[in-house]
Design a protein around this motif. Structure first.
Motif, PDB file in Angstrom:
ATOM      1  N   MET A   1       0.851  -1.204   0.000  1.00  0.00           N
ATOM      2  CA  MET A   1       0.000   0.000   0.000  1.00  0.00           C
ATOM      3  C   MET A   1       0.880   1.244   0.000  1.00  0.00           C
ATOM      4  N   ALA A   2       0.728   2.052  -1.027  1.00  0.00           N
ATOM      5  CA  ALA A   2       1.551   3.256  -1.147  1.00  0.00           C
ATOM      6  C   ALA A   2       1.023   4.388  -0.285  1.00  0.00           C
ATOM      7  N   CYS A   3      -0.242   4.318   0.074  1.00  0.00           N
ATOM      8  CA  CYS A   3      -0.861   5.446   0.768  1.00  0.00           C
ATOM      9  C   CYS A   3      -0.442   5.512   2.226  1.00  0.00           C
ATOM     10  N   ARG A   4      -0.410   6.734   2.735  1.00  0.00           N
ATOM     11  CA  ARG A   4      -0.166   6.939   4.154  1.00  0.00           C
ATOM     12  C   ARG A   4      -1.418   6.522   4.915  1.00  0.00           C
ATOM     13  N   SER A   5      -1.279   6.228   6.196  1.00  0.00           N
ATOM     14  CA  SER A   5      -2.410   5.718   6.974  1.00  0.00           C
ATOM     15  C   SER A   5      -3.514   6.758   7.072  1.00  0.00           C
ATOM     16  N   GLY A   6      -3.169   8.027   6.985  1.00  0.00           N
ATOM     17  CA  GLY A   6      -4.183   9.063   7.133  1.00  0.00           C
ATOM     18  C   GLY A   6      -4.887   9.411   5.835  1.00  0.00           C
ATOM     19  N   CYS A   7      -4.515   8.739   4.754  1.00  0.00           N
ATOM     20  CA  CYS A   7      -5.093   9.073   3.458  1.00  0.00           C
ATOM     21  C   CYS A   7      -6.578   8.728   3.431  1.00  0.00           C
ATOM     22  N   VAL A   8      -7.381   9.635   2.877  1.00  0.00           N
ATOM     23  CA  VAL A   8      -8.824   9.429   2.850  1.00  0.00           C
ATOM     24  C   VAL A   8      -9.215   8.397   1.805  1.00  0.00           C
ATOM     25  N   THR A   9      -8.601   8.485   0.630  1.00  0.00           N
ATOM     26  CA  THR A   9      -9.067   7.648  -0.480  1.00  0.00           C
ATOM     27  C   THR A   9      -8.310   6.334  -0.606  1.00  0.00           C
ATOM     28  N   GLN A  10      -7.058   6.282  -0.109  1.00  0.00           N
ATOM     29  CA  GLN A  10      -6.248   5.057  -0.163  1.00  0.00           C
ATOM     30  C   GLN A  10      -6.149   4.486  -1.570  1.00  0.00           C
ATOM     31  N   ASN A  11      -6.041   5.348  -2.575  1.00  0.00           N
ATOM     32  CA  ASN A  11      -6.034   4.839  -3.950  1.00  0.00           C
ATOM     33  C   ASN A  11      -4.901   5.438  -4.775  1.00  0.00           C
ATOM     34  N   HIS A  12      -3.838   5.870  -4.119  1.00  0.00           N
ATOM     35  CA  HIS A  12      -2.766   6.514  -4.861  1.00  0.00           C
ATOM     36  C   HIS A  12      -1.697   5.512  -5.279  1.00  0.00           C
ATOM     37  N   ASP A  13      -1.083   5.802  -6.422  1.00  0.00           N
ATOM     38  CA  ASP A  13      -0.102   4.880  -6.980  1.00  0.00           C
ATOM     39  C   ASP A  13       1.217   4.918  -6.238  1.00  0.00           C
ATOM     40  N   SER A  14       1.526   6.079  -5.670  1.00  0.00           N
ATOM     41  CA  SER A  14       2.795   6.192  -4.972  1.00  0.00           C
ATOM     42  C   SER A  14       2.637   7.065  -3.733  1.00  0.00           C
ATOM     43  N   TRP A  15       3.602   6.951  -2.847  1.00  0.00           N
ATOM     44  CA  TRP A  15       3.568   7.745  -1.616  1.00  0.00           C
ATOM     45  C   TRP A  15       3.577   9.226  -1.950  1.00  0.00           C
ATOM     46  N   GLY A  16       4.326   9.597  -3.017  1.00  0.00           N
ATOM     47  CA  GLY A  16       4.414  10.996  -3.415  1.00  0.00           C
ATOM     48  C   GLY A  16       3.068  11.533  -3.895  1.00  0.00           C
ATOM     49  N   ASP A  17       2.371  10.708  -4.694  1.00  0.00           N
ATOM     50  CA  ASP A  17       1.040  11.105  -5.159  1.00  0.00           C
ATOM     51  C   ASP A  17       0.116  11.317  -3.974  1.00  0.00           C
ATOM     52  N   CYS A  18       0.223  10.414  -3.027  1.00  0.00           N
ATOM     53  CA  CYS A  18      -0.628  10.469  -1.848  1.00  0.00           C
ATOM     54  C   CYS A  18      -0.366  11.764  -1.078  1.00  0.00           C
ATOM     55  N   LEU A  19       0.915  12.081  -0.922  1.00  0.00           N
ATOM     56  CA  LEU A  19       1.283  13.282  -0.175  1.00  0.00           C
ATOM     57  C   LEU A  19       0.776  14.529  -0.888  1.00  0.00           C
ATOM     58  N   ARG A  20       0.931  14.546  -2.212  1.00  0.00           N
ATOM     59  CA  ARG A  20       0.456  15.697  -2.983  1.00  0.00           C
ATOM     60  C   ARG A  20      -1.044  15.861  -2.819  1.00  0.00           C
ATOM     61  N   ALA A  21      -1.779  14.772  -2.894  1.00  0.00           N
ATOM     62  CA  ALA A  21      -3.229  14.836  -2.739  1.00  0.00           C
ATOM     63  C   ALA A  21      -3.583  15.383  -1.368  1.00  0.00           C
ATOM     64  N   SER A  22      -2.835  14.947  -0.379  1.00  0.00           N
ATOM     65  CA  SER A  22      -3.077  15.423   0.983  1.00  0.00           C
ATOM     66  C   SER A  22      -2.811  16.911   1.090  1.00  0.00           C
ATOM     67  N   ASN A  23      -1.726  17.357   0.478  1.00  0.00           N
ATOM     68  CA  ASN A  23      -1.395  18.778   0.528  1.00  0.00           C
ATOM     69  C   ASN A  23      -2.475  19.614  -0.140  1.00  0.00           C
ATOM     70  N   ILE A  24      -3.020  19.080  -1.238  1.00  0.00           N
ATOM     71  CA  ILE A  24      -4.097  19.794  -1.934  1.00  0.00           C
ATOM     72  C   ILE A  24      -5.293  19.932  -1.001  1.00  0.00           C
ATOM     73  N   GLN A  25      -5.609  18.832  -0.304  1.00  0.00           N
ATOM     74  CA  GLN A  25      -6.738  18.881   0.610  1.00  0.00           C
ATOM     75  C   GLN A  25      -6.480  19.867   1.746  1.00  0.00           C
ATOM     76  N   MET A  26      -5.248  19.842   2.253  1.00  0.00           N
ATOM     77  CA  MET A  26      -4.930  20.693   3.389  1.00  0.00           C
ATOM     78  C   MET A  26      -5.005  22.174   3.023  1.00  0.00           C
ATOM     79  N   SER A  27      -4.691  22.508   1.793  1.00  0.00           N
ATOM     80  CA  SER A  27      -4.589  23.916   1.428  1.00  0.00           C
ATOM     81  C   SER A  27      -5.899  24.469   0.894  1.00  0.00           C
TER      82      SER A  27
END
Ligand SMILES: [Zn+2]
Length: 88
Positions: free
Chosen positions: A1-27
């Motif tokens: 699983m590439a996603c971080r444990s706090g990821c909402v969707t858990q569907n990202h291809d890589s940890w980096g994608d997951c982080l970017r998605a999170s940053n988008i949500q945070m901002s």
């Protein structure tokens, strides 16, 4: 699983994608509120976002955007009478 444990969707291809998605949500609450209002249709996410905005409006800074983390921050703020995560 590439996603971080706090990821909402858990569907990202890589940890980096997951982080970017999170940053988008945070901002989104700051700069792109319109994008969130128009783009998020999932009711759970809407509720989470509202909760997160409410918390931030009170000066509370949850550790993440998940409901559990926001509720924990609100809880602690209630008990301590001090906005969780803000500078002492
Ligand atoms: Zn993810």
């Amino acid at each position: 699983m590439a996603c971080r444990s706090g990821c909402v969707t858990q569907n990202h291809d890589s940890w980096g994608d997951c982080l970017r998605a999170s940053n988008i949500q945070m901002s989104t609450g700051d700069a792109n509120g319109g994008l969130v209002d128009g783009g998020w249709t999932n009711k759970k996410w809407d509720n989470e976002l509202k909760l997160y905005r409410d918390a931030r409006a009170q000066g509370i800074q949850p550790e993440g955007t998940s409901t559990a983390k926001i509720r924990k921050a609100l809880d602690i703020s209630d008990k301590t009478g001090h906005a969780y995560g803000s500078a002492l």
